[in-house]
Motif scaffolding. Structure first.
Motif, mmCIF file in Angstrom:
data_model
loop_
_atom_site.group_PDB
_atom_site.id
_atom_site.type_symbol
_atom_site.label_atom_id
_atom_site.label_comp_id
_atom_site.label_asym_id
_atom_site.label_seq_id
_atom_site.Cartn_x
_atom_site.Cartn_y
_atom_site.Cartn_z
ATOM 1 N N THR A 149 -5.862 -6.249 0.200
ATOM 2 C CA THR A 149 -4.733 -6.196 1.130
ATOM 3 C C THR A 149 -3.503 -6.705 0.379
ATOM 4 O O THR A 149 -3.553 -7.755 -0.259
ATOM 5 C CB THR A 149 -4.965 -7.155 2.332
ATOM 6 O OG1 THR A 149 -6.334 -7.117 2.662
ATOM 7 C CG2 THR A 149 -4.098 -6.808 3.502
ATOM 8 N N ILE A 150 -2.457 -5.929 0.479
ATOM 9 C CA ILE A 150 -1.231 -6.352 -0.206
ATOM 10 C C ILE A 150 -0.348 -7.061 0.813
ATOM 11 O O ILE A 150 -0.009 -6.482 1.851
ATOM 12 C CB ILE A 150 -0.474 -5.138 -0.774
ATOM 13 C CG1 ILE A 150 -1.408 -4.255 -1.598
ATOM 14 C CG2 ILE A 150 0.745 -5.572 -1.566
ATOM 15 C CD1 ILE A 150 -1.515 -4.531 -3.038
ATOM 16 N N GLU A 151 0.017 -8.249 0.502
ATOM 17 C CA GLU A 151 0.828 -9.023 1.454
ATOM 18 C C GLU A 151 2.318 -8.964 1.148
ATOM 19 O O GLU A 151 2.698 -8.628 0.041
ATOM 20 C CB GLU A 151 0.342 -10.475 1.440
ATOM 21 C CG GLU A 151 -0.948 -10.582 2.240
ATOM 22 C CD GLU A 151 -1.678 -11.872 2.042
ATOM 23 O OE1 GLU A 151 -1.117 -12.790 1.416
ATOM 24 O OE2 GLU A 151 -2.821 -11.945 2.522
ATOM 25 N N ARG A 152 3.069 -9.253 2.156
ATOM 26 C CA ARG A 152 4.527 -9.432 2.102
ATOM 27 C C ARG A 152 5.328 -8.117 2.034
ATOM 28 O O ARG A 152 6.550 -8.154 1.884
ATOM 29 C CB ARG A 152 4.923 -10.364 0.945
ATOM 30 C CG ARG A 152 4.262 -11.738 1.075
ATOM 31 C CD ARG A 152 5.146 -12.868 0.660
ATOM 32 N NE ARG A 152 6.402 -12.956 1.396
ATOM 33 C CZ ARG A 152 7.424 -13.716 1.025
ATOM 34 N NH1 ARG A 152 7.337 -14.437 -0.077
ATOM 35 N NH2 ARG A 152 8.527 -13.763 1.728
ATOM 36 N N ILE A 153 4.655 -6.983 2.187
ATOM 37 C CA ILE A 153 5.441 -5.739 2.165
ATOM 38 C C ILE A 153 6.349 -5.670 3.396
ATOM 39 O O ILE A 153 7.482 -5.200 3.319
ATOM 40 C CB ILE A 153 4.522 -4.503 2.060
ATOM 41 C CG1 ILE A 153 3.824 -4.553 0.710
ATOM 42 C CG2 ILE A 153 5.316 -3.204 2.192
ATOM 43 C CD1 ILE A 153 3.175 -3.301 0.243
#
Ligand code: AGP
Length: 590
Positions: free
Chosen positions: A434-438
């Motif tokens: 999961t890529i955060e802060r987008i």
């Protein structure tokens, strides 16, 4: 661009025809229309907008066994009902995909400088005139007049038309624009691609250049450019196309999620011995050219980086520029053409040119049976299956995977399997991340007029695609730039309102990227960093943390978050990312 559907049979074709037309909307959605016979008369329904709107206009009982339909992407002439197709003039209804380059020769004087009138509108008048000359009306006599007019026309076309006095018949012709015949149940269909026919036809025939003919419920005649009748060899429809598309609210989002699998499938499907055989006799002195448009071109730029390790001479050229700078193409070259659709006019033209010059041609194409796939000497399939959203996402991932596998085939250390296995391993690990802060980045950029994407080396090449994606769906102006160039002029735009998105995945350039961030920060500029490195990430106002991998594989890690950023920004701004304004999925005009 533009999508065409036409059908003739023994049953009412309108409901099916409209559904089929919907499947061609990816080719343009400026306007849509159908024309059909009812009780020996031609009728039409047209609208500005897409096929759903057209369906509303057709929400009354139309019963016809002969119809033609069109979905338009405007090239010449404004978006208006007059230019919406079918063009209806006198006794004719006509749909056209392509461009009549010499249409002004056909236009009336008062239309010569009128940019609002379409090429097709003018051209149809001449067809009307040609048919008025006929003393005797039959399918063959009409066809002869049609052919004579085409012989005096320049440009590209897939055309179908209805003629009032032959109410059970559709005339058609194809040159440099795709057109496919399909055998349905008690009917014959004509469409701009196999996919549009795939739900209702068992077999297809891809018309060749300069073929033309007519079809009724009982007869089908196809002729070549010399007027000789052609045999038709029907082939089975490609099975992949029958699968239904992902039923999500937003197709672009699903397709971004399918990107990793597309890359894995492409690697699984890659035939190393077949490709290696083709590449066997290449010396490092061989000139390699890579060409494509838009996203496909951006994938090619990255491949140059991979291929350059073995071939010092690799050039990547936009297909439209390849056509201009083609002096060096000869039999000593290998030309690699990248295309999702396999139908892009500029790229297709380059393939033809390379073949004329006897260069070897290799296609990285996502659509089997497309024009480019059928033309190249060797085909590598990007296994992304059909892509529906206008923005190329999963096809890009598949193209990257194919190009990486290709470059590993020429690895002199014969370590290609090791390299590809490592890529697969990386791709599998990306599936659970999961890529955060987008979302924070979306909030920061959503109201900006303009931003920069900065990177060096490979990161710059990925930035090119990130920028294109964000631009086309969120309508923010984005400039991708080699980070080192910033201080040579573009830094003038940096102030406290300006956002720069910095990509830093390469060990080799990370220190330089830190300097670049400092230069922006000390002028008050906002910085978003996409990077696995803590020391770089911490310098940004927002750090989108990535996983670390080998430098040469970083494009696979970076692409997903950049695609997602584009998609989320479009959604946040209330735009439909699946159908960005002014665009069409397949650009079949030069
Ligand atoms: C990008 O999102 C676009 N869809 C566009 O740049 C596209 O890549 C280009 O038009 C080339 O199309 P092709 O891959 O079908 O040849």
């Amino acid at each position: 661009m533009c999508g065409i559907i036409a059908g003739v049979g023994e049953v009412n074709l309108i409901p099916t025809g409209l559904e089929m037309l919907k499947n061609l909307e990816y080719r343009g959605y400026d306007s849509a229309g159908i024309a059909y016979f009812e009780k020996g008369e031609i009728f039409a329904q047209k609208c500005i907008g897409g096929v759903d709107k057209l369906k509303e206009c057709c929400a009354f009982n139309i019963d016809s066994n002969v119809m033609i339909g069109h979905t338009r992407w405007a090239t010449h002439g404004k978006v208006c009902l007059q230019n919406a197709q079918p063009i209806i003039q006198n006794n004719i209804a006509l749909v056209h995909n392509g461009i009549f380059e010499n249409y002004k020769e056909f236009a009336y004087e008062f239309e010569q400088n009128d940019l609002t009138v379409s090429d097709t509108f003018c051209w149809t008048k001449y067809l009307v005139k040609k048919l008025e000359e006929l003393a005797f009306i039959s399918e063959e006599s009409v066809l002869q007049q049609f052919k004579q007019l085409l012989d005096n026309s320049r440009g590209s076309w897939a055309i179908c038309f209805l003629y009032k006095y032959l109410p059970n018949c559709i005339f058609f012709a194809k040159k440099d624009s795709p057109m496919v015949l399909g055998l349905g149940d008690r009917c014959i269909w004509i469409g701009s691609d196999e996919y549009a026919l795939s739900q209702v036809c068992r077999k297809v025939y891809h018309l060749e250049n300069s073929q033309y003919g007519w079809v009724s419920s009982k007869n089908l005649r196809v002729y070549d450019k010399f007027g000789r009748e052609c045999d038709i060899f029907w082939s089975k429809i490609c099975n992949d196309l029958k699968e239904s598309k992902t039923q999500n609210d937003c197709i672009m989002e699903s397709e971004i999620e399918e990107g990793i699998d597309s890359a894995i499938q492409t690697l699984e499907n890659f035939d190393f011995s077949y490709v290696s055989k083709f590449l066997k006799n290449i010396s490092p002195k061989t000139k390699l050219y890579i060409s494509g448009c838009g996203t496909a071109h951006n994938a090619g730029k990255i491949a140059k980086f991979w291929l350059n390790k073995h071939f010092p001479f690799v050039e990547v050229e936009y297909a439209s520029e390849f056509l201009v700078n083609q002096q060096n193409i000869d039999s000593n070259c290998i030309c690699i053409f990248v295309s999702q659709s396999g139908e892009t006019a500029d790229t297709l033209k380059c393939v033809n040119l390379a073949k004329e010059r006897q260069a070897k041609t290799l296609g990285i194409v996502n659509m089997e049976n497309s024009s480019i796939a059928n033309l190249v000497d060797i085909l590598i399939l990007g296994k992304s299956q059909k892509e529906y959203a206008v923005a190329a996402t999963k096809s890009y991932m598949a193209q990257l995977a194919a190009l990486y596998a290709l470059s590993s085939c020429v690895d002199i250390e014969k370590s290609h399997l090791r390299k590809v296995d490592r890529l697969k391993e990386l791709l599998l690990s990306l599936k659970n991340i999961t890529i955060e802060r987008i979302d924070d980045v979306v909030e920061l950029i959503k109201d900006r007029q303009s931003i920069y994407y900065l990177g060096r080396g490979m990161d710059y090449l990925v930035a090119l695609e990130g920028a294109l994606k964000l631009k086309e769906v969120s309508y923010i102006h984005v400039e991708a730039m080699p980070a080192g160039e910033l201080k040579h002029g573009s830094i003038a735009l940096i102030d406290s309102d300006f956002v720069s998105i910095v990509l830093s995945t390469q060990n080799a350039t990370k220190e330089k990227m830190k300097t670049c961030i400092s230069e922006i920060k000390c002028r008050g500029g906002k910085v978003v960093v996409f990077s696995p490195f803590v020391d770089v990430g911490q310098m940004g106002d927002i750090w989108v943390k990535l996983i670390e991998c080998e430098d040469e594989l970083a494009p696979f890690v970076l692409s997903y978050p950049l695609q997602r950023l584009a998609y989320l920004t479009a959604k946040r701004k209330g735009f439909n990312p699946d159908k960005p304004r002014n665009l069409a999925k397949s650009v079949t005009v030069e």
